[in-house]
Design a protein around this motif. Structure first.
Motif, PDB file in Angstrom:
ATOM      1  N   GLU A  19       0.832  -1.204   0.000  1.00 58.47           N
ATOM      2  CA  GLU A  19       0.000   0.000   0.000  1.00 58.47           C
ATOM      3  C   GLU A  19       0.870   1.259   0.000  1.00 58.47           C
ATOM      4  N   LEU A  20       1.933   1.257   0.780  1.00 61.24           N
ATOM      5  CA  LEU A  20       2.832   2.416   0.818  1.00 61.24           C
ATOM      6  C   LEU A  20       3.470   2.648  -0.548  1.00 61.24           C
ATOM      7  N   ARG A  21       3.952   1.596  -1.177  1.00 59.87           N
ATOM      8  CA  ARG A  21       4.560   1.720  -2.506  1.00 59.87           C
ATOM      9  C   ARG A  21       3.552   2.252  -3.515  1.00 59.87           C
ATOM     10  N   ASN A  22       2.324   1.714  -3.475  1.00 63.59           N
ATOM     11  CA  ASN A  22       1.289   2.173  -4.404  1.00 63.59           C
ATOM     12  C   ASN A  22       0.980   3.656  -4.179  1.00 63.59           C
ATOM     13  N   LYS A  23       0.803   4.029  -2.922  1.00 66.73           N
ATOM     14  CA  LYS A  23       0.394   5.393  -2.576  1.00 66.73           C
ATOM     15  C   LYS A  23       1.485   6.428  -2.882  1.00 66.73           C
ATOM     16  N   ILE A  24       2.731   6.122  -2.536  1.00 61.99           N
ATOM     17  CA  ILE A  24       3.811   7.100  -2.665  1.00 61.99           C
ATOM     18  C   ILE A  24       4.445   7.100  -4.049  1.00 61.99           C
ATOM     19  N   LEU A  25       4.622   5.914  -4.647  1.00 65.06           N
ATOM     20  CA  LEU A  25       5.378   5.817  -5.893  1.00 65.06           C
ATOM     21  C   LEU A  25       4.534   5.709  -7.151  1.00 65.06           C
ATOM     22  N   LEU A  26       3.465   4.934  -7.105  1.00 63.52           N
ATOM     23  CA  LEU A  26       2.758   4.613  -8.344  1.00 63.52           C
ATOM     24  C   LEU A  26       1.571   5.521  -8.643  1.00 63.52           C
ATOM     25  N   ARG A  27       0.672   5.663  -7.693  1.00 57.63           N
ATOM     26  CA  ARG A  27      -0.537   6.462  -7.955  1.00 57.63           C
ATOM     27  C   ARG A  27      -0.236   7.894  -8.375  1.00 57.63           C
ATOM     28  N   PRO A  28       0.734   8.578  -7.755  1.00 60.80           N
ATOM     29  CA  PRO A  28       0.982   9.974  -8.158  1.00 60.80           C
ATOM     30  C   PRO A  28       1.400  10.145  -9.624  1.00 60.80           C
ATOM     31  N   ILE A  29       1.935   9.082 -10.236  1.00 65.63           N
ATOM     32  CA  ILE A  29       2.358   9.210 -11.634  1.00 65.63           C
ATOM     33  C   ILE A  29       1.473   8.398 -12.583  1.00 65.63           C
ATOM     34  N   GLY A  30       0.339   7.904 -12.059  1.00 65.59           N
ATOM     35  CA  GLY A  30      -0.633   7.220 -12.909  1.00 65.59           C
ATOM     36  C   GLY A  30      -0.295   5.786 -13.268  1.00 65.59           C
ATOM     37  N   VAL A  31       0.595   5.151 -12.510  1.00 66.10           N
ATOM     38  CA  VAL A  31       0.926   3.747 -12.754  1.00 66.10           C
ATOM     39  C   VAL A  31      -0.030   2.892 -11.915  1.00 66.10           C
ATOM     40  N   PRO A  32      -0.575   1.820 -12.498  1.00 66.76           N
ATOM     41  CA  PRO A  32      -1.528   0.984 -11.750  1.00 66.76           C
ATOM     42  C   PRO A  32      -0.911   0.379 -10.487  1.00 66.76           C
ATOM     43  N   ASP A  33      -1.726   0.238  -9.460  1.00 69.49           N
ATOM     44  CA  ASP A  33      -1.289  -0.421  -8.227  1.00 69.49           C
ATOM     45  C   ASP A  33      -0.672  -1.783  -8.560  1.00 69.49           C
ATOM     46  N   HIS A  34       0.337  -2.139  -7.806  1.00 68.42           N
ATOM     47  CA  HIS A  34       1.002  -3.445  -7.883  1.00 68.42           C
ATOM     48  C   HIS A  34       1.779  -3.660  -9.181  1.00 68.42           C
ATOM     49  N   ALA A  35       1.996  -2.615  -9.970  1.00 73.27           N
ATOM     50  CA  ALA A  35       2.668  -2.754 -11.267  1.00 73.27           C
ATOM     51  C   ALA A  35       4.147  -3.100 -11.145  1.00 73.27           C
ATOM     52  N   TRP A  36       4.748  -2.866  -9.986  1.00 72.89           N
ATOM     53  CA  TRP A  36       6.191  -3.123  -9.830  1.00 72.89           C
ATOM     54  C   TRP A  36       6.459  -4.251  -8.846  1.00 72.89           C
ATOM     55  N   GLU A  37       5.603  -5.248  -8.811  1.00 72.25           N
ATOM     56  CA  GLU A  37       5.774  -6.354  -7.868  1.00 72.25           C
ATOM     57  C   GLU A  37       6.301  -7.627  -8.522  1.00 72.25           C
ATOM     58  N   MET A  38       6.746  -7.550  -9.772  1.00 68.60           N
ATOM     59  CA  MET A  38       7.148  -8.746 -10.503  1.00 68.60           C
ATOM     60  C   MET A  38       8.353  -9.470  -9.898  1.00 68.60           C
ATOM     61  N   HIS A  39       9.160  -8.771  -9.096  1.00 68.13           N
ATOM     62  CA  HIS A  39      10.337  -9.385  -8.482  1.00 68.13           C
ATOM     63  C   HIS A  39      10.164  -9.637  -6.985  1.00 68.13           C
ATOM     64  N   ASP A  40       9.008  -9.326  -6.448  1.00 65.20           N
ATOM     65  CA  ASP A  40       8.828  -9.351  -4.994  1.00 65.20           C
ATOM     66  C   ASP A  40       9.099 -10.710  -4.353  1.00 65.20           C
ATOM     67  N   GLU A  41       8.690 -11.787  -4.996  1.00 64.78           N
ATOM     68  CA  GLU A  41       8.850 -13.125  -4.405  1.00 64.78           C
ATOM     69  C   GLU A  41      10.318 -13.477  -4.170  1.00 64.78           C
ATOM     70  N   LYS A  42      11.202 -13.042  -5.070  1.00 69.22           N
ATOM     71  CA  LYS A  42      12.619 -13.423  -4.964  1.00 69.22           C
ATOM     72  C   LYS A  42      13.467 -12.351  -4.267  1.00 69.22           C
ATOM     73  N   SER A  43      12.848 -11.293  -3.797  1.00 66.65           N
ATOM     74  CA  SER A  43      13.565 -10.145  -3.252  1.00 66.65           C
ATOM     75  C   SER A  43      13.583 -10.116  -1.732  1.00 66.65           C
ATOM     76  N   TRP A  44      14.467  -9.278  -1.206  1.00 64.99           N
ATOM     77  CA  TRP A  44      14.493  -8.973   0.221  1.00 64.99           C
ATOM     78  C   TRP A  44      13.746  -7.657   0.407  1.00 64.99           C
ATOM     79  N   HIS A  45      12.884  -7.597   1.394  1.00 66.60           N
ATOM     80  CA  HIS A  45      12.077  -6.409   1.672  1.00 66.60           C
ATOM     81  C   HIS A  45      12.450  -5.862   3.041  1.00 66.60           C
ATOM     82  N   PHE A  46      12.768  -4.578   3.080  1.00 68.16           N
ATOM     83  CA  PHE A  46      13.085  -3.909   4.336  1.00 68.16           C
ATOM     84  C   PHE A  46      12.000  -2.882   4.597  1.00 68.16           C
ATOM     85  N   VAL A  47      11.432  -2.913   5.789  1.00 65.61           N
ATOM     86  CA  VAL A  47      10.392  -1.954   6.144  1.00 65.61           C
ATOM     87  C   VAL A  47      10.787  -1.215   7.417  1.00 65.61           C
ATOM     88  N   ALA A  48      10.467   0.068   7.430  1.00 70.38           N
ATOM     89  CA  ALA A  48      10.617   0.874   8.640  1.00 70.38           C
ATOM     90  C   ALA A  48       9.258   0.870   9.325  1.00 70.38           C
TER      91      ALA A  48
END
Length: 144
Positions: A19-48
């Motif tokens: 939700e944070l990625r969608n709200k801050i990075l994608l929606r403001p520039i008109g990119v559909p939600d979840h459009a940049w999740e293609m590598h998520d399964e194989k990636s390391w995710h760090f959250v604050a």
């Protein structure tokens, strides 16, 4: 108190990261939600995290089978938390993690306005600027 957690896509914080990625990075520039999740399964995710709320995130994607080269992607900090050092905390944690895993290089595609931030953390610009999702970006990297 802000803490940094390493999570995967099955962690309860993952939907909050999405939700944070969608709200801050994608929606403001008109990119559909979840459009940049293609590598998520194989990636390391760090959250604050503060008070069980995800207020910042960054994704580290392995780029080769040996996992010695990676790409920092989808860096986002909640709007009302920007400028407080959370992004720096996330990237410094990501760099320390990378060193512990034997990762030799981290690359990123930095939006024009993020270049000074990455330069301050030791990244350098390489190659020519390019346009991605309609925004000028710079190829940046740090060798560990």
């Amino acid at each position: 108190m802000i803490s940094i957690a390493l999570i995967d896509t099955k962690h309860p914080f993952y939907p909050l990261e999405q939700e944070l990625r969608n709200k801050i990075l994608l929606r403001p520039i008109g990119v559909p939600d979840h459009a940049w999740e293609m590598h998520d399964e194989k990636s390391w995710h760090f959250v604050a995290v503060e008070n069980e709320t995800v207020i910042g995130c960054v994704v580290l994607v392995p780029l080769n089978p040996e996992q010695t080269k990676t790409q920092l992607m989808q860096m986002a900090v909640e709007t009302n938390q920007q400028g407080k050092g959370i992004g720096k905390l996330l990237v410094n944690h990501l760099i320390a993690f990378s060193k512990s895993k034997g990762i030799k290089e981290i690359v990123c595609h930095a939006r024009d306005n993020a270049v000074p931030f990455y330069l301050s953390l030791g990244f350098e610009i390489y190659d020519d600027p390019f346009v991605e999702v309609g925004i000028q970006h710079f190829h940046m990297r740090i060798n560990l």
